[in-house]
Design a protein around this motif. Sequence first.
Motif, PDB file in Angstrom:
ATOM      1  N   ASP A  94      15.884 -10.526   1.159  1.00 26.79           N
ATOM      2  CA  ASP A  94      16.503 -11.804   0.830  1.00 26.79           C
ATOM      3  C   ASP A  94      15.571 -12.765   0.089  1.00 26.79           C
ATOM      4  OD1 ASP A  94      14.710 -12.700   2.743  1.00 26.79           O
ATOM      5  OD2 ASP A  94      16.232 -13.267   4.199  1.00 26.79           O
ATOM      6  N   GLY A  95      14.440 -12.294  -0.387  1.00 21.24           N
ATOM      7  CA  GLY A  95      13.504 -13.158  -1.087  1.00 21.24           C
ATOM      8  C   GLY A  95      12.259 -13.481  -0.279  1.00 21.24           C
ATOM      9  N   ARG A  96      12.324 -13.377   1.036  1.00 16.54           N
ATOM     10  CA  ARG A  96      11.165 -13.608   1.911  1.00 16.54           C
ATOM     11  C   ARG A  96      10.978 -12.476   2.922  1.00 16.54           C
ATOM     12  NH1 ARG A  96       7.296 -16.984   2.216  1.00 16.54           N
ATOM     13  NH2 ARG A  96       7.665 -17.698   4.317  1.00 16.54           N
ATOM     14  N   HIS A  97      12.074 -11.917   3.400  1.00 18.80           N
ATOM     15  CA  HIS A  97      12.035 -10.822   4.375  1.00 18.80           C
ATOM     16  C   HIS A  97      12.591  -9.572   3.710  1.00 18.80           C
ATOM     17  CE1 HIS A  97      12.267 -14.535   6.730  1.00 18.80           C
ATOM     18  NE2 HIS A  97      11.442 -13.919   7.551  1.00 18.80           N
ATOM     19  N   PHE A  98      11.825  -8.505   3.768  1.00 14.95           N
ATOM     20  CA  PHE A  98      12.210  -7.283   3.069  1.00 14.95           C
ATOM     21  C   PHE A  98      12.110  -6.069   3.984  1.00 14.95           C
ATOM     22  CE2 PHE A  98      10.731 -10.245  -0.106  1.00 14.95           C
ATOM     23  CZ  PHE A  98      11.670 -10.131  -1.103  1.00 14.95           C
ATOM     24  N   GLU A  99      12.837  -5.022   3.592  1.00 15.95           N
ATOM     25  CA  GLU A  99      12.780  -3.726   4.257  1.00 15.95           C
ATOM     26  C   GLU A  99      12.521  -2.667   3.200  1.00 15.95           C
ATOM     27  OE1 GLU A  99      16.494  -3.291   6.286  1.00 15.95           O
ATOM     28  OE2 GLU A  99      15.847  -4.545   7.952  1.00 15.95           O
ATOM     29  N   ALA A 100      11.673  -1.697   3.531  1.00 20.38           N
ATOM     30  CA  ALA A 100      11.336  -0.645   2.575  1.00 20.38           C
ATOM     31  C   ALA A 100      11.521   0.723   3.200  1.00 20.38           C
ATOM     32  CB  ALA A 100       9.899  -0.795   2.098  1.00 20.38           C
ATOM     33  N   ALA A 101      12.086   1.616   2.422  1.00 21.24           N
ATOM     34  CA  ALA A 101      12.165   3.034   2.763  1.00 21.24           C
ATOM     35  C   ALA A 101      11.336   3.765   1.712  1.00 21.24           C
ATOM     36  CB  ALA A 101      13.602   3.512   2.747  1.00 21.24           C
ATOM     37  N   VAL A 102      10.367   4.544   2.160  1.00 22.03           N
ATOM     38  CA  VAL A 102       9.427   5.178   1.242  1.00 22.03           C
ATOM     39  C   VAL A 102       9.336   6.670   1.548  1.00 22.03           C
ATOM     40  CG1 VAL A 102       7.067   5.141   0.337  1.00 22.03           C
ATOM     41  CG2 VAL A 102       8.098   3.023   1.196  1.00 22.03           C
ATOM     42  N   VAL A 103       9.394   7.467   0.498  1.00 26.64           N
ATOM     43  CA  VAL A 103       9.201   8.913   0.603  1.00 26.64           C
ATOM     44  C   VAL A 103       8.019   9.252  -0.289  1.00 26.64           C
ATOM     45  CG1 VAL A 103      10.185  11.198   0.199  1.00 26.64           C
ATOM     46  CG2 VAL A 103      11.655   9.315   0.988  1.00 26.64           C
ATOM     47  N   SER A 104       6.989   9.879   0.282  1.00 25.24           N
ATOM     48  CA  SER A 104       5.803  10.207  -0.500  1.00 25.24           C
ATOM     49  C   SER A 104       5.094  11.424   0.078  1.00 25.24           C
ATOM     50  CB  SER A 104       4.831   9.019  -0.509  1.00 25.24           C
ATOM     51  OG  SER A 104       3.614   9.373  -1.139  1.00 25.24           O
ATOM     52  N   ALA A 105       4.598  12.270  -0.794  1.00 24.26           N
ATOM     53  CA  ALA A 105       3.794  13.426  -0.371  1.00 24.26           C
ATOM     54  C   ALA A 105       2.468  12.964   0.221  1.00 24.26           C
ATOM     55  CB  ALA A 105       3.553  14.357  -1.560  1.00 24.26           C
ATOM     56  N   ALA A 106       2.038  11.749  -0.103  1.00 18.97           N
ATOM     57  CA  ALA A 106       0.786  11.207   0.437  1.00 18.97           C
ATOM     58  C   ALA A 106       0.854  11.022   1.958  1.00 18.97           C
ATOM     59  CB  ALA A 106       0.458   9.883  -0.236  1.00 18.97           C
ATOM     60  N   PHE A 107       2.039  11.023   2.520  1.00 21.78           N
ATOM     61  CA  PHE A 107       2.207  10.874   3.967  1.00 21.78           C
ATOM     62  C   PHE A 107       1.973  12.183   4.725  1.00 21.78           C
ATOM     63  CE2 PHE A 107       5.546   7.388   3.034  1.00 21.78           C
ATOM     64  CZ  PHE A 107       4.557   6.422   2.909  1.00 21.78           C
ATOM     65  N   GLU A 108       1.861  13.266   4.005  1.00 23.69           N
ATOM     66  CA  GLU A 108       1.678  14.578   4.629  1.00 23.69           C
ATOM     67  C   GLU A 108       0.468  14.554   5.563  1.00 23.69           C
ATOM     68  OE1 GLU A 108       3.310  17.939   5.495  1.00 23.69           O
ATOM     69  OE2 GLU A 108       3.984  17.067   3.609  1.00 23.69           O
ATOM     70  N   GLY A 109       0.663  14.985   6.813  1.00 20.15           N
ATOM     71  CA  GLY A 109      -0.417  15.056   7.781  1.00 20.15           C
ATOM     72  C   GLY A 109      -0.770  13.732   8.432  1.00 20.15           C
ATOM     73  N   LYS A 110      -0.041  12.675   8.100  1.00 20.09           N
ATOM     74  CA  LYS A 110      -0.309  11.350   8.659  1.00 20.09           C
ATOM     75  C   LYS A 110       0.705  11.034   9.756  1.00 20.09           C
ATOM     76  CE  LYS A 110      -3.244   9.884   5.310  1.00 20.09           C
ATOM     77  NZ  LYS A 110      -3.807  11.103   4.817  1.00 20.09           N
TER      78      LYS A 110
END
Length: 77
Positions: A24-40
Amino acid sequence: METSAIEELIRSSLPDAEVEVTGDGRHFEAAVVSAAFEGKILIQRHRMVLATVQAHIASDELHALSITSAKTPAEIA
């Protein structure tokens, strides 16, 4: 702050990432898909994403970013 700007900040540190940000301009939500997350573990993934916007949170340009999803490509297949 615009959602597209946040998406670009995340992609700048996670170039392979698929990112979807809503908010809404101040509060945000993110969905992220990345190979960098592998093993984390989940907290490490969240920290990786939050690190990309930390300066904007510190300056209060961005008030809040919730990570709704941080997955590897294999986890969404």
